[in-house]
Scaffold this motif. Structure first.
Motif, PDB file in Angstrom:
ATOM      1  N   ALA A  41       0.855  -1.189   0.000  1.00 58.92           N
ATOM      2  CA  ALA A  41       0.000   0.000   0.000  1.00 58.92           C
ATOM      3  C   ALA A  41       0.881   1.225   0.000  1.00 58.92           C
ATOM      4  CB  ALA A  41      -0.903  -0.003   1.225  1.00 58.92           C
ATOM      5  N   LYS A  42       0.703   2.040  -1.031  1.00 62.08           N
ATOM      6  CA  LYS A  42       1.616   3.165  -1.227  1.00 62.08           C
ATOM      7  C   LYS A  42       0.977   4.499  -0.865  1.00 62.08           C
ATOM      8  CE  LYS A  42       3.582   5.818  -5.056  1.00 62.08           C
ATOM      9  NZ  LYS A  42       3.319   6.151  -6.459  1.00 62.08           N
ATOM     10  N   LEU A  43       1.779   5.312  -0.232  1.00 65.53           N
ATOM     11  CA  LEU A  43       1.346   6.685   0.001  1.00 65.53           C
ATOM     12  C   LEU A  43       2.523   7.605  -0.248  1.00 65.53           C
ATOM     13  CD1 LEU A  43      -0.772   8.739   0.985  1.00 65.53           C
ATOM     14  CD2 LEU A  43       0.154   8.444   3.274  1.00 65.53           C
ATOM     15  N   GLY A  44       2.302   8.590  -1.047  1.00 68.85           N
ATOM     16  CA  GLY A  44       3.364   9.554  -1.324  1.00 68.85           C
ATOM     17  C   GLY A  44       3.344  10.662  -0.287  1.00 68.85           C
ATOM     18  N   ALA A  45       4.521  10.991   0.199  1.00 66.19           N
ATOM     19  CA  ALA A  45       4.625  12.074   1.169  1.00 66.19           C
ATOM     20  C   ALA A  45       5.335  13.240   0.508  1.00 66.19           C
ATOM     21  CB  ALA A  45       5.411  11.607   2.387  1.00 66.19           C
ATOM     22  N   PRO A  47       7.356  16.289   0.962  1.00 65.71           N
ATOM     23  CA  PRO A  47       8.108  16.970   2.015  1.00 65.71           C
ATOM     24  C   PRO A  47       8.338  18.453   1.743  1.00 65.71           C
ATOM     25  CG  PRO A  47       9.608  15.748   0.639  1.00 65.71           C
ATOM     26  CD  PRO A  47       8.242  15.609   0.023  1.00 65.71           C
ATOM     27  N   SER A  48       7.607  19.009   0.810  1.00 65.07           N
ATOM     28  CA  SER A  48       7.841  20.428   0.555  1.00 65.07           C
ATOM     29  C   SER A  48       7.280  21.275   1.684  1.00 65.07           C
ATOM     30  CB  SER A  48       7.237  20.850  -0.781  1.00 65.07           C
ATOM     31  OG  SER A  48       5.857  20.648  -0.777  1.00 65.07           O
ATOM     32  N   SER A  49       6.254  20.767   2.350  1.00 69.24           N
ATOM     33  CA  SER A  49       5.804  21.446   3.560  1.00 69.24           C
ATOM     34  C   SER A  49       5.974  20.465   4.701  1.00 69.24           C
ATOM     35  CB  SER A  49       4.347  21.865   3.421  1.00 69.24           C
ATOM     36  OG  SER A  49       3.569  20.782   2.995  1.00 69.24           O
ATOM     37  N   PRO A  50       6.995  20.647   5.492  1.00 70.65           N
ATOM     38  CA  PRO A  50       7.408  19.619   6.444  1.00 70.65           C
ATOM     39  C   PRO A  50       6.471  19.433   7.628  1.00 70.65           C
ATOM     40  CG  PRO A  50       8.721  21.591   6.711  1.00 70.65           C
ATOM     41  CD  PRO A  50       7.834  21.833   5.548  1.00 70.65           C
ATOM     42  N   ASP A  51       5.513  20.317   7.794  1.00 70.14           N
ATOM     43  CA  ASP A  51       4.658  20.165   8.955  1.00 70.14           C
ATOM     44  C   ASP A  51       3.365  19.464   8.607  1.00 70.14           C
ATOM     45  OD1 ASP A  51       6.195  21.442  11.039  1.00 70.14           O
ATOM     46  OD2 ASP A  51       5.968  23.242   9.808  1.00 70.14           O
ATOM     47  N   LEU A  52       3.154  18.345   9.247  1.00 74.81           N
ATOM     48  CA  LEU A  52       1.946  17.577   8.985  1.00 74.81           C
ATOM     49  C   LEU A  52       0.774  18.147   9.747  1.00 74.81           C
ATOM     50  CD1 LEU A  52       3.292  13.943   9.069  1.00 74.81           C
ATOM     51  CD2 LEU A  52       2.448  15.222   7.140  1.00 74.81           C
ATOM     52  N   HIS A  53      -0.386  18.047   9.160  1.00 74.83           N
ATOM     53  CA  HIS A  53      -1.574  18.523   9.842  1.00 74.83           C
ATOM     54  C   HIS A  53      -2.706  17.510   9.701  1.00 74.83           C
ATOM     55  CE1 HIS A  53      -3.026  19.473   5.854  1.00 74.83           C
ATOM     56  NE2 HIS A  53      -2.035  20.323   5.649  1.00 74.83           N
ATOM     57  N   LEU A  54      -3.834  17.848  10.280  1.00 69.55           N
ATOM     58  CA  LEU A  54      -4.964  16.943  10.336  1.00 69.55           C
ATOM     59  C   LEU A  54      -5.418  16.479   8.952  1.00 69.55           C
ATOM     60  CD1 LEU A  54      -5.761  16.314  13.134  1.00 69.55           C
ATOM     61  CD2 LEU A  54      -7.664  17.894  12.963  1.00 69.55           C
ATOM     62  N   GLY A  55      -5.208  17.311   7.961  1.00 74.25           N
ATOM     63  CA  GLY A  55      -5.568  16.924   6.600  1.00 74.25           C
ATOM     64  C   GLY A  55      -4.774  15.695   6.172  1.00 74.25           C
ATOM     65  N   VAL A  59      -5.617  10.597   5.375  1.00 74.39           N
ATOM     66  CA  VAL A  59      -5.154   9.531   4.493  1.00 74.39           C
ATOM     67  C   VAL A  59      -4.114   8.650   5.192  1.00 74.39           C
ATOM     68  CG1 VAL A  59      -3.374  10.892   3.338  1.00 74.39           C
ATOM     69  CG2 VAL A  59      -4.516   9.081   2.091  1.00 74.39           C
ATOM     70  N   LEU A  60      -3.346   9.252   6.097  1.00 74.01           N
ATOM     71  CA  LEU A  60      -2.412   8.440   6.877  1.00 74.01           C
ATOM     72  C   LEU A  60      -3.173   7.431   7.731  1.00 74.01           C
ATOM     73  CD1 LEU A  60       0.195  11.089   8.054  1.00 74.01           C
ATOM     74  CD2 LEU A  60       0.705   9.021   6.745  1.00 74.01           C
ATOM     75  N   GLY A  61      -4.303   7.864   8.244  1.00 71.94           N
ATOM     76  CA  GLY A  61      -5.130   6.967   9.036  1.00 71.94           C
ATOM     77  C   GLY A  61      -5.588   5.773   8.212  1.00 71.94           C
ATOM     78  N   LYS A  62      -5.871   6.063   6.951  1.00 67.78           N
ATOM     79  CA  LYS A  62      -6.279   4.979   6.059  1.00 67.78           C
ATOM     80  C   LYS A  62      -5.116   4.024   5.813  1.00 67.78           C
ATOM     81  CE  LYS A  62      -9.720   4.508   4.340  1.00 67.78           C
ATOM     82  NZ  LYS A  62     -10.830   3.607   4.795  1.00 67.78           N
ATOM     83  N   LEU A  63      -3.942   4.558   5.667  1.00 63.96           N
ATOM     84  CA  LEU A  63      -2.767   3.703   5.480  1.00 63.96           C
ATOM     85  C   LEU A  63      -2.570   2.840   6.725  1.00 63.96           C
ATOM     86  CD1 LEU A  63      -0.473   3.088   3.484  1.00 63.96           C
ATOM     87  CD2 LEU A  63       0.921   4.774   4.675  1.00 63.96           C
ATOM     88  N   ARG A  64      -2.823   3.426   7.857  1.00 63.43           N
ATOM     89  CA  ARG A  64      -2.725   2.691   9.107  1.00 63.43           C
ATOM     90  C   ARG A  64      -3.694   1.500   9.102  1.00 63.43           C
ATOM     91  NH1 ARG A  64      -0.914   2.909  14.628  1.00 63.43           N
ATOM     92  NH2 ARG A  64      -1.578   0.848  15.322  1.00 63.43           N
ATOM     93  N   GLN A 112       6.985  12.810  12.434  1.00 62.49           N
ATOM     94  CA  GLN A 112       5.587  13.126  12.698  1.00 62.49           C
ATOM     95  C   GLN A 112       4.662  11.999  12.266  1.00 62.49           C
ATOM     96  OE1 GLN A 112       4.655  17.362  11.517  1.00 62.49           O
ATOM     97  NE2 GLN A 112       6.778  17.228  10.873  1.00 62.49           N
ATOM     98  N   VAL A 113       5.024  11.354  11.190  1.00 59.65           N
ATOM     99  CA  VAL A 113       4.198  10.280  10.668  1.00 59.65           C
ATOM    100  C   VAL A 113       4.046   9.160  11.697  1.00 59.65           C
ATOM    101  CG1 VAL A 113       4.353   8.334   9.093  1.00 59.65           C
ATOM    102  CG2 VAL A 113       4.464  10.639   8.211  1.00 59.65           C
ATOM    103  N   SER A 114       5.092   8.974  12.489  1.00 57.31           N
ATOM    104  CA  SER A 114       5.059   7.865  13.436  1.00 57.31           C
ATOM    105  C   SER A 114       3.974   8.053  14.489  1.00 57.31           C
ATOM    106  CB  SER A 114       6.427   7.706  14.099  1.00 57.31           C
ATOM    107  OG  SER A 114       6.748   8.879  14.794  1.00 57.31           O
ATOM    108  N   LYS A 115       3.438   9.250  14.576  1.00 53.85           N
ATOM    109  CA  LYS A 115       2.327   9.453  15.520  1.00 53.85           C
ATOM    110  C   LYS A 115       1.052   8.754  15.043  1.00 53.85           C
ATOM    111  CE  LYS A 115       3.983  13.801  17.371  1.00 53.85           C
ATOM    112  NZ  LYS A 115       3.751  15.231  17.621  1.00 53.85           N
ATOM    113  N   VAL A 116       0.978   8.525  13.756  1.00 51.09           N
ATOM    114  CA  VAL A 116      -0.236   7.899  13.218  1.00 51.09           C
ATOM    115  C   VAL A 116       0.024   6.473  12.758  1.00 51.09           C
ATOM    116  CG1 VAL A 116      -1.977   8.009  11.411  1.00 51.09           C
ATOM    117  CG2 VAL A 116      -1.214  10.106  12.506  1.00 51.09           C
TER     118      VAL A 116
END
Length: 403
Positions: A41-45, A47-55, A59-64, A112-116
RNA sequence: GGGCAGGUACUCAAGCGGUCAACGAGGGCAGACUGUAAAUCUGCUGACGAAGUCUACAAAGGUUCGAAUCCUUUCCUGCCCA
């Protein structure tokens, strides 16, 4: 390995389907799952805006979810593609970044991703590893696999084209570069926001082109920012960030328009009783504020421990409902007997960007000393041992004490 | 390569020789109100200052008592023709 126990197919499909906009297509996906091996399951990240937000959390939740079902999450840090800048949904060419910048951003991204995401079954790739190796002939060949009118099918390109806005040539390369990632990791399914649909589909095409089984694609709705209108984005200043303090998360959540409450529950939390929340909201039998309070707490719980959510509520009540001065204000020590001009002090302590802005705030009645409104632009302040509380706007406080 | 249309504040967008620090909208900030940092209403939104002064309308020059507005060159963008 391949005998690993997965949940039953229909259970998996239900979990995957929840909240999605597009799932192309279900039969293909069911077939892939039925093979009994973990899916890629692929998700592209980006990194041009390094701060992750709820948006991003949507999709990260879906990857989870895929991880939880026993599949592999492949996160592609687009350190190469960030140099191009994804033009998706943009009406303008984005500024290009350097490799160094994107590498740096990539690091903070993973943290930050590791939080989800779970650390099990997580594979992180950097696409510069393969895209950076392509030669010019490779690129030309790649560009040859798609046509201009195919590219112009994409709504945002189409729009810019029709509105006579500039489209740089390299922007056309972005979807192809992203598609190459899918080829490289032999992706089974790629996730993204609805704005990614086109890019994801290009991945499908390109995999076919390389004689691979095409990936399925799954898109999630975009979450609006705290303004409730534009999509959540750091650059719009309407985002609730992973790195925000619990208090900030609380306040920002409270500032979303009432009309956005349901969507936030649906996409940004994992609460089960969303149907109930919806009907309560529609019936109007409960002050939306209270529902929003719960939302804020649910959101905070995903990033901090439960007590943080309660504390944030408490501080919010104190500050905005009861309008009390919080007890943990920043303290500035000044020499005894010194007298300073309020305007200068505001600028020095960054409570106002310029003196003109500070003056404006005073004129607008937004500045107070120990609860008394400052009416004179040239007001001064003499620090006392007990401390003088300077308040700017609704929530900026500073206590000035004599040293 | 030729023709045409453009480049105005955070964004969009007026202005086309003086009354322009620049209409209007969005955004942002503040105030009022509210069981919300929702909604609604009001004000502010170049800098520094007491009045006032300075810096700004892509860049550089020029015309003029006076330019965002006219002229020249340069840079950038779009469209049409080749």
């Amino acid at each position: 390995m391949s005998t690993k126990n997965f949940p039953p197919l229909n259970e998996q499909m239900d979990a995957i389907r929840r909240g999605t906009i597009d799932l192309i297509n279900e039969e293909e996906l069911a077939k892939k799952i039925s093979k009994g091996r973990p899916l890629v399951a692929k998700l592209g990240a980006d990194p041009s805006s390094p701060d992750l937000h709820l948006g991003h959390a949507v999709v990260l939740g879906k990857l989870r979810t895929f991880q939880d079902l026993g599949h592999e999450a492949h996160l592609i840090v687009g350190d190469f593609t960030a140099m191009i800048g994804d033009p998706s949904g943009r009406s303008k060419t984005r500024p290009m970044l350097t490799v160094e910048e994107t590498r740096q951003n990539g690091k903070t991204y993973i943290e930050q991703v590791s939080k989800v995401l779970s650390n099990d079954r997580l594979v992180v790739h950097y696409n510069n590893d393969w895209l950076g190796r392509l030669t010019f002939p490779d690129v030309i060949k790649l560009a040859g696999s798609y046509t201009v009118s195919q590219m112009l099918e994409r709504e945002d390109f189409h729009k810019r084209f029709n509105e006579e806005q500039p489209i740089s040539l390299h922007e056309f390369l972005y979807p192809l570069a992203q598609a190459m990632d899918s080829v490289e990791i032999r992706s089974d399914i790629e996730l993204g926001g609805t704005d990614q649909k086109f890019n994801l589909l290009v991945g499908r095409e390109l995999q076919r082109h390389f004689d691979q089984e095409p990936q399925c694609i799954l898109t999630m709705p975009l979450l609006e920012g705290t303004d409730g209108v534009r999509k959540m984005s750091k650059s719009y200043g309407n985002s609730i960030n992973f790195n925000d303090s619990a208090d900030e998360m609380f306040g920002k959540t409270m500032s979303i328009p009432d009309s956005a409450i349901y969507k936030y529950f649906l996409l940004a939390t994992k609460v089960k009783d969303i149907a109930e929340i919806k009907s309560v909201l529609e019936s109007g039998e409960e002050n939306p504020r209270n529902i929003k309070v719960r939302l804020a707490q649910e959101i905070i719980r995903q990033f901090y421990d439960p007590s943080a959510a309660d504390n944030a509520l408490q501080r919010f009540e104190q500050m905005f409902v009861k309008k009390e001065t919080p007890d943990d204000i920043e303290v500035l020590l000044l020499p005894i007997g010194s007298e300073c001009v309020v305007v200068d002090l505001m600028v020095e302590t960054k409570m106002a960007a310029t003196k003109s802005e500070a003056r404006r705030l005073i004129q607008g009645g937004g500045v107070s000393l120990n609860g008394e409104k400052v009416s004179n632009e040239r007001a001064t302040l003499i620090p006392t041992s007990a401390g003088v509380v300077l308040k700017v706007g609704k929530r900026r406080y500073l206590k000035v004490k004599s040293a």
